[in-house]
Design an enzyme around this catalytic site. Sequence first.
Site, short mmCIF file in Angstrom:
data_model
loop_
_atom_site.label_atom_id
_atom_site.label_comp_id
_atom_site.label_asym_id
_atom_site.label_seq_id
_atom_site.Cartn_x
_atom_site.Cartn_y
_atom_site.Cartn_z
N GLY A 64 0.82 -1.21 0.00
CA GLY A 64 0.00 0.00 0.00
C GLY A 64 0.85 1.26 0.00
O GLY A 64 0.44 2.29 0.51
N GLY A 65 2.03 1.17 -0.62
CA GLY A 65 3.02 2.25 -0.54
C GLY A 65 2.83 3.38 -1.51
O GLY A 65 3.65 4.30 -1.54
N ASP B 199 1.14 -1.60 -4.72
CA ASP B 199 -0.16 -0.96 -4.58
C ASP B 199 -0.99 -1.33 -5.81
O ASP B 199 -0.49 -1.98 -6.74
CB ASP B 199 -0.03 0.56 -4.44
CG ASP B 199 -1.10 1.14 -3.52
OD1 ASP B 199 -2.28 0.71 -3.64
OD2 ASP B 199 -0.78 2.01 -2.69
N ASP C 64 -2.60 -6.44 -5.18
CA ASP C 64 -3.71 -6.28 -4.25
C ASP C 64 -3.36 -7.07 -2.99
O ASP C 64 -3.21 -8.29 -3.03
CB ASP C 64 -4.99 -6.82 -4.88
CG ASP C 64 -6.22 -6.67 -3.99
OD1 ASP C 64 -6.06 -6.48 -2.76
OD2 ASP C 64 -7.34 -6.76 -4.51
N PHE C 65 -3.23 -6.37 -1.85
CA PHE C 65 -2.71 -7.07 -0.65
C PHE C 65 -3.70 -8.07 -0.05
O PHE C 65 -3.37 -8.74 0.93
CB PHE C 65 -2.18 -6.11 0.41
CG PHE C 65 -3.08 -4.96 0.80
CD1 PHE C 65 -4.40 -5.14 1.14
CD2 PHE C 65 -2.56 -3.66 0.84
CE1 PHE C 65 -5.21 -4.08 1.52
CE2 PHE C 65 -3.36 -2.59 1.22
CZ PHE C 65 -4.68 -2.80 1.56
N ARG D 68 2.36 0.84 6.43
CA ARG D 68 2.37 2.13 7.11
C ARG D 68 1.03 2.83 6.90
O ARG D 68 0.66 3.17 5.78
CB ARG D 68 3.48 3.04 6.60
CG ARG D 68 3.49 4.41 7.30
CD ARG D 68 4.46 5.38 6.67
NE ARG D 68 4.43 6.68 7.35
CZ ARG D 68 3.59 7.68 7.05
NH1 ARG D 68 2.69 7.52 6.07
NH2 ARG D 68 3.63 8.82 7.71
N HIS E 187 -5.55 0.46 9.65
CA HIS E 187 -6.64 1.10 10.41
C HIS E 187 -7.86 1.34 9.53
O HIS E 187 -8.96 1.59 10.04
CB HIS E 187 -6.16 2.43 11.01
CG HIS E 187 -5.91 3.50 10.00
ND1 HIS E 187 -4.78 3.54 9.24
CD2 HIS E 187 -6.66 4.57 9.62
CE1 HIS E 187 -4.82 4.59 8.43
NE2 HIS E 187 -5.96 5.22 8.63
#
EC number: 2.1.1.-
Length: 419
Positions: free
Chosen positions: A255-256, A278, A300-301, A316, A320
């Site tokens: 997601g960087g 990402d 896609d993580f 990072r 959340h």
Amino acid sequence: MASNTSRSAHLAQIITENTANIETYRREQGLPPLSLGPDAPLDVKYPPNVEKCRRAVIDATLELGELATGPVELRLVPGWAIMTMFGVTQFICDFDIARQIPLAGDISYEDLSKAINVAVPVLRQVLRAGMPYHMFYESRPGHVAHTATTKVMASESLISDWTSLYTDVLFPASAGLSKALREEPTASDPSKTGFMVTKGDGESGMYMYFEKHPEEARRFAGVMEAFQKDEAYAVRHLTDSWPSDSQTGKLVDLGGSTGAVAFALAEKFPGLEIVVQDLPGALEAAHVREGKNVSFMPHDFFNEQPVKDADVYMFRWILHNWPDGHVQRILRALVPSLKPGAKVIVFDEIMPPAGTLPLSIERYQRNIDFGMLTLFNSKIRDIVEWKEIITQSDQRFNVTGVRYPENSRLSLIEIVWQP
């Protein structure tokens, strides 16, 4: 607990003493007294000792005002105020009022009425409703001008984006929460959030909604950019707290985005080989920099991790945004690629125990937490919740350390894979 009288006197003393310290500093720096007038500085940065005084004044003022208001009015009055501020702010945004009024000088109600095609009596009624909340003021009879709080909406695009975001996204999401919880009592489905039941059209979550609404997506991205510029979210907090035994080897930044964090790590730790992952759309603006050992990979993580045997996998300020079940899916997608001793580093917000923060900061944190619920069915997790969700993903994940960088809103959770 002390009586209200002694508590009130104590709070008043805090306000008096700390306000004096702030004003002394401002005089010494050639700054005007505290004001929201049209000529007031828009954003004064204080040194830590003065910022501590400012925070003390804010907290004591909040508490003293509420003590003086009393329990009945505290339930009756804020509802009216919230309704008014929301309605007026939405009107200001929808009709671009802040940019219609000159930054210096004023404009007549008649001329403003012609510019936005709203009748003078109604225009005057709406703007006057906002004036007790420092939104514009009447500089002379029949004319309206900026205060500092509206001037910043006209001159700072990020503030304008943020204001539009909370009228168009955050408030509707909050209003839809009860309906969403009736449909999904566990708040575990990102497609059934307060936001999605209010504004969605069958999308699987807010980000998919944004793909269909590029202007709202642009504003949201602008607000996230503003957050990133806040010192409390500065990348240096991550690089300064990076584990000493993970400064070489292969790192995957999930997601960087365009690699801002990866390049900062590569600058400080040239022994790292970093792969930024990402979705393809997020990588469109990414560029490899000569001399930096950073590459980019669409991924896609939620799918199985394609980079095998890396030394560190990092999230990072990512997890959340997702409900517990989705976080577990994200972590489990790493498992087939993990070698013994590999690390997962989560750099994210950790909610302190309830009632341990100053009042204004506690409210800020709870506002963000509530926003996570209404937008994503997620939360700002406390450290117990973080550890539970990590170990429930797979018992072989072992939380080995937690670091709380000073002045950072994000903390570092270090996880080691121990099969």
